[in-house]
Design an enzyme around this catalytic site. Structure first.
Site, PDB file in Angstrom:
ATOM      1  N   TRP A  10       0.764  -1.225  -0.104  1.00  0.00           N
ATOM      2  CA  TRP A  10       0.040   0.112  -0.008  1.00  0.00           C
ATOM      3  C   TRP A  10       0.901   1.258   0.140  1.00  0.00           C
ATOM      4  O   TRP A  10       0.198   2.340  -0.311  1.00  0.00           O
ATOM      5  CB  TRP A  10      -0.939  -0.116   1.165  1.00  0.00           C
ATOM      6  CG  TRP A  10      -2.106  -0.924   0.911  1.00  0.00           C
ATOM      7  CD1 TRP A  10      -2.176  -1.812   0.265  1.00  0.00           C
ATOM      8  CD2 TRP A  10      -3.254  -0.739   1.924  1.00  0.00           C
ATOM      9  NE1 TRP A  10      -3.675  -2.238   0.183  1.00  0.00           N
ATOM     10  CE2 TRP A  10      -4.240  -1.655   1.267  1.00  0.00           C
ATOM     11  CE3 TRP A  10      -3.935  -0.038   2.959  1.00  0.00           C
ATOM     12  CZ2 TRP A  10      -5.550  -1.935   1.883  1.00  0.00           C
ATOM     13  CZ3 TRP A  10      -5.063  -0.214   3.346  1.00  0.00           C
ATOM     14  CH2 TRP A  10      -6.003  -1.260   2.698  1.00  0.00           C
ATOM     15  N   LYS A  11       2.200   1.103   0.337  1.00  0.00           N
ATOM     16  CA  LYS A  11       3.081   2.194   0.342  1.00  0.00           C
ATOM     17  C   LYS A  11       2.283   3.300   1.413  1.00  0.00           C
ATOM     18  O   LYS A  11       1.909   2.855   2.418  1.00  0.00           O
ATOM     19  CB  LYS A  11       3.241   3.051  -1.061  1.00  0.00           C
ATOM     20  CG  LYS A  11       3.713   1.716  -2.185  1.00  0.00           C
ATOM     21  CD  LYS A  11       4.067   2.160  -3.408  1.00  0.00           C
ATOM     22  CE  LYS A  11       4.639   1.029  -4.345  1.00  0.00           C
ATOM     23  NZ  LYS A  11       5.060   1.331  -5.561  1.00  0.00           N
ATOM     24  N   GLY A 165       4.491   2.120 -11.021  1.00  0.00           N
ATOM     25  CA  GLY A 165       3.535   3.145 -11.154  1.00  0.00           C
ATOM     26  C   GLY A 165       3.710   3.985 -12.377  1.00  0.00           C
ATOM     27  O   GLY A 165       2.989   5.052 -12.287  1.00  0.00           O
ATOM     28  N   SER A 203       3.425  -1.975 -12.108  1.00  0.00           N
ATOM     29  CA  SER A 203       2.212  -1.869 -12.964  1.00  0.00           C
ATOM     30  C   SER A 203       1.465  -2.892 -13.275  1.00  0.00           C
ATOM     31  O   SER A 203       0.914  -3.317 -14.147  1.00  0.00           O
ATOM     32  CB  SER A 203       2.675  -1.244 -14.308  1.00  0.00           C
ATOM     33  OG  SER A 203       3.133   0.104 -13.949  1.00  0.00           O
ATOM     34  N   GLY A 224       1.538  -2.471  -6.395  1.00  0.00           N
ATOM     35  CA  GLY A 224       1.244  -1.437  -5.682  1.00  0.00           C
ATOM     36  C   GLY A 224       0.052  -0.697  -5.774  1.00  0.00           C
ATOM     37  O   GLY A 224      -1.018  -1.242  -4.947  1.00  0.00           O
ATOM     38  N   GLY A 225      -0.346   0.235  -6.863  1.00  0.00           N
ATOM     39  CA  GLY A 225      -1.514   0.884  -7.111  1.00  0.00           C
ATOM     40  C   GLY A 225      -2.738  -0.073  -7.063  1.00  0.00           C
ATOM     41  O   GLY A 225      -3.913   0.304  -6.441  1.00  0.00           O
TER      42      GLY A 225
END
Ligand code: 13P
Length: 244
Positions: A10-11, A165, A203, A224-225
């Site tokens: 989740w950073k 990202g 990504s 991530g995102g």
């Protein structure tokens, strides 16, 4: 075959209100045949206790305790229910000057407290364009992964920095080349090298996950995102569950 792993990083995103995303994932994938890991920001980890998913930190200090303002030890993560910790993410290497030696020391701290280290490596765009990707990976593997690494305590995450990202993803051949290379190095160095999981990160989305999971030696993803929303991450988890 190592058990597959879908890991979400989740950073620096997420508040307590977002914990419902984790609950939703746990319900939807209650009987999953793959391991599912969420690494939320540290303040949320304790609130995840009781979830059926694996929970991890995003970093830890190499020391057990001491005068290190703002840092978190591996033992502290384990104390609030974490079972994994991401170490040496490229954002930490860039933002905090983490060297391979620091990453190795942090990984040993994770092992000492029973956490599984997700050790990150990957080349920059300049390094890829210069044709040095595999030698960069070799240096990072040699310097960042401790000699005591084994299948139960170590996951390797290959994350090309230029793919993080950005929406840019390496070709499947490029992913295959690096993952096969990492596997050969792990097998040469560690008795359990064939069983250590190698994740791809950068990504990953529901739309590209099925193809990426079809690449040999891709044992899952570090996302991530697309791990922030249960619906998005669920698509990726489902792709991993359906992969051979
Ligand atoms: P994105 O999936 O947002 O590209 O991030 C990848 C990553 O850095 C996971 O650790």
């Amino acid at each position: 075959m190592p058990r597959k792993l879908a890991a979400g990083n989740w950073k620096m995103n997420g508040l307590r209100a977002n914990l419902t995303e984790i609950e939703t994932l746990a319900e939807r994938h209650a009987d999953s045949q793959v391991d599912i890991l969420i690494c939320p920001p540290a303040p949320l980890i304790a609130s995840c206790q009781g979830t059926l998913l694996e929970i991890g930190g995003q970093d830890c200090h190499a020391a057990v305790s001491g005068a290190h303002t703002g840092d978190i030890s591996a033992q502290m993560l384990a104390d609030v229910g974490a079972t994994y910790v991401i170490i040496g993410h490229s954002e930490r290497r860039a933002d905090h000057g983490e060297t391979d030696a620091i990453v190795a020391a942090k990984s040993e701290a994770a092992y000492a407290t029973g956490l599984t280290a997700v050790i990150c490596l990957g080349e920059t765009l300049e390094e890829r364009e210069a044709g040095t990707t595999l030698s960069v990976i070799d240096t990072q593997l040699a310097g960042s992964v401790p000699d005591t690494a084994a299948a139960h305590n170590t996951v390797i995450a290959y994350e090309p920095v230029w793919a993080i990202g950005t929406g840019k993803v390496p070709t499947l051949d490029q992913i295959a080349e690096v993952h096969a290379h990492i596997r050969s190095r792990l097998v040469a160095r560690f008795s359990e090298g064939a069983k250590m999981r190698i994740l791809y990160g950068g990504s990953v989305k529901g739309s590209n996950a099925p193809d990426i999971f079809g690449v040999p030696h891709v044992d899952g993803a570090l996302v991530g995102g697309a791990s922030l929303k249960a619906d998005d991450f669920s698509e990726i988890i489902t792709a991993l569950e359906n992969s051979k």
